[in-house]
Scaffold this motif. Sequence first.
Motif, mmCIF file in Angstrom:
data_model
loop_
_atom_site.group_PDB
_atom_site.id
_atom_site.type_symbol
_atom_site.label_atom_id
_atom_site.label_comp_id
_atom_site.label_asym_id
_atom_site.label_seq_id
_atom_site.Cartn_x
_atom_site.Cartn_y
_atom_site.Cartn_z
ATOM 1 N N MET A 1 -24.520 30.053 16.108
ATOM 2 C CA MET A 1 -25.416 30.003 17.201
ATOM 3 C C MET A 1 -26.234 28.916 17.126
ATOM 4 N N GLY A 2 -26.857 28.736 15.809
ATOM 5 C CA GLY A 2 -27.986 27.708 15.679
ATOM 6 C C GLY A 2 -27.274 26.026 15.766
ATOM 7 N N VAL A 3 -25.957 26.033 15.435
ATOM 8 C CA VAL A 3 -25.314 24.707 15.560
ATOM 9 C C VAL A 3 -25.093 24.191 17.062
ATOM 10 N N ILE A 4 -24.722 25.423 17.917
ATOM 11 C CA ILE A 4 -24.704 25.129 19.077
ATOM 12 C C ILE A 4 -25.954 24.699 19.660
ATOM 13 N N VAL A 5 -26.900 25.361 19.522
ATOM 14 C CA VAL A 5 -28.243 25.082 20.225
ATOM 15 C C VAL A 5 -28.595 23.482 19.912
ATOM 16 N N TRP A 6 -28.611 23.373 18.611
ATOM 17 C CA TRP A 6 -28.818 21.802 18.073
ATOM 18 C C TRP A 6 -28.054 21.084 18.713
ATOM 19 N N TRP A 7 -26.596 21.240 18.851
ATOM 20 C CA TRP A 7 -26.032 20.240 19.627
ATOM 21 C C TRP A 7 -26.341 20.010 20.834
ATOM 22 N N LEU A 8 -26.795 21.049 21.811
ATOM 23 C CA LEU A 8 -27.214 20.864 23.073
ATOM 24 C C LEU A 8 -28.512 20.081 23.233
ATOM 25 N N PHE A 9 -29.321 20.379 22.405
ATOM 26 C CA PHE A 9 -30.539 19.604 22.392
ATOM 27 C C PHE A 9 -30.388 18.167 21.931
ATOM 28 N N ARG A 10 -29.360 18.178 21.163
ATOM 29 C CA ARG A 10 -29.040 16.606 20.445
ATOM 30 C C ARG A 10 -28.618 15.702 21.619
ATOM 31 N N GLN A 11 -28.128 16.314 22.730
ATOM 32 C CA GLN A 11 -27.640 15.684 23.863
ATOM 33 C C GLN A 11 -28.648 15.095 24.736
ATOM 34 N N THR A 12 -29.932 15.492 24.655
ATOM 35 C CA THR A 12 -30.855 14.931 25.531
ATOM 36 C C THR A 12 -31.904 14.355 24.654
ATOM 37 N N ILE A 13 -32.435 14.784 23.338
ATOM 38 C CA ILE A 13 -33.538 14.416 22.605
ATOM 39 C C ILE A 13 -33.046 12.999 22.045
ATOM 40 N N ASN A 14 -31.891 12.608 21.703
ATOM 41 C CA ASN A 14 -31.245 11.275 21.083
ATOM 42 C C ASN A 14 -31.287 10.217 22.243
ATOM 43 N N VAL A 15 -31.503 10.723 23.433
ATOM 44 C CA VAL A 15 -31.337 9.675 24.535
ATOM 45 C C VAL A 15 -32.690 9.271 24.871
ATOM 46 N N GLN A 16 -32.889 7.986 25.042
ATOM 47 C CA GLN A 16 -34.287 7.295 25.366
ATOM 48 C C GLN A 16 -34.389 7.547 26.928
ATOM 49 N N PRO A 17 -35.226 7.722 27.483
ATOM 50 C CA PRO A 17 -35.724 8.061 28.947
ATOM 51 C C PRO A 17 -35.062 6.764 29.603
ATOM 52 N N TRP A 41 -19.013 28.273 27.559
ATOM 53 C CA TRP A 41 -17.716 29.083 26.821
ATOM 54 C C TRP A 41 -17.640 29.025 25.440
ATOM 55 N N VAL A 42 -18.282 27.827 24.933
ATOM 56 C CA VAL A 42 -18.738 27.972 23.482
ATOM 57 C C VAL A 42 -19.718 28.762 22.972
ATOM 58 N N PHE A 43 -20.625 28.860 23.640
ATOM 59 C CA PHE A 43 -21.926 29.741 23.464
ATOM 60 C C PHE A 43 -21.282 31.312 23.600
ATOM 61 N N LEU A 44 -20.546 31.701 24.701
ATOM 62 C CA LEU A 44 -20.015 33.020 24.658
ATOM 63 C C LEU A 44 -19.050 33.214 23.612
ATOM 64 N N VAL A 46 -19.470 32.175 20.359
ATOM 65 C CA VAL A 46 -20.336 32.653 19.393
ATOM 66 C C VAL A 46 -20.966 33.769 19.484
ATOM 67 N N ALA A 47 -21.474 34.204 20.864
ATOM 68 C CA ALA A 47 -21.993 35.334 21.174
ATOM 69 C C ALA A 47 -20.938 36.643 20.890
ATOM 70 N N SER A 48 -19.840 36.338 21.235
ATOM 71 C CA SER A 48 -18.704 37.182 21.086
ATOM 72 C C SER A 48 -18.537 37.778 19.601
ATOM 73 N N SER A 49 -18.377 36.681 18.542
ATOM 74 C CA SER A 49 -18.447 36.832 17.233
ATOM 75 C C SER A 49 -19.755 37.770 16.594
ATOM 76 N N LEU A 50 -21.047 37.351 17.065
ATOM 77 C CA LEU A 50 -21.784 38.288 16.766
ATOM 78 C C LEU A 50 -21.822 39.635 17.160
ATOM 79 N N PHE A 51 -21.433 40.059 18.263
ATOM 80 C CA PHE A 51 -21.149 41.267 18.677
ATOM 81 C C PHE A 51 -20.205 42.023 17.808
ATOM 82 N N ALA A 52 -18.929 41.178 17.483
ATOM 83 C CA ALA A 52 -17.943 41.782 16.728
ATOM 84 C C ALA A 52 -18.200 41.971 15.451
#
Length: 221
Positions: A1-17, A41-44, A46-52
């Motif tokens: 889950m941490g990897v998914i959040v990191w990837w999503l933030f990286r899409q915007t943080i690493n791009v200059q305005p 769907w990727v997040f879902l 990961v969440a499904s794995s957590l519940f499992a």
Amino acid sequence: MGVIVWWLFRQTINVQPWQAQAVLPEVPAAAASTSAKTALWVFLGVASSLFALFVSAYAMRLSFQDWAPLPRPPLLMLNTAVLVGASLAMQWTVQGARREDSQRVRRGLLASGLLTLGFLAGQLVVWKQLDAAGYFLTSSPATSFFYLLTAVHGAHVLGGLVAWARATSRAWRGGDPARVRLGIELCATYWHYLLGVWAVLYALLVSNELGLAICSAATPL
């Protein structure tokens, strides 16, 4: 889950305005929609794995001889019905967004949000009832798993309300119809997922016939 959040933030943080302003208009709306749905769907997954993992731990702990079910709170059934209503309201909202019916979209979002808040409030009432009856978090393995499973699910519901608030804000401001529709469709998918997860958890909580029940109707609350 941490990897998914990191990837999503990286899409915007690493791009200059200035780069974002130059690239953004060139991104097709269909591609942006596909990316958002893929990320969801990727997040879902990961969440499904957590519940499992939690359910697997519960199934293993159930085999110990000291397992004793706690009383079944009657409010659980009503809470389930409220969550079903929230999911149906969200799907109704999707249909309104596809028809570009702004009034239906606003009413649907309001209804789904209120029903979801009602579900969370009902879960808190259940916790309060169990606490008043002396069933605390560490009272027994059954109570521990009850609080754990319902808390994790509730946390995911709260996360969904954040997305719901953003979609509702766009709908009320009269934003781009395509973005409004995409946000509502993503919310609807997530709400249906929450309902599906809760259906599984509810079966684990109350299904005496399967021998998996955390709660027992035979024990008065």
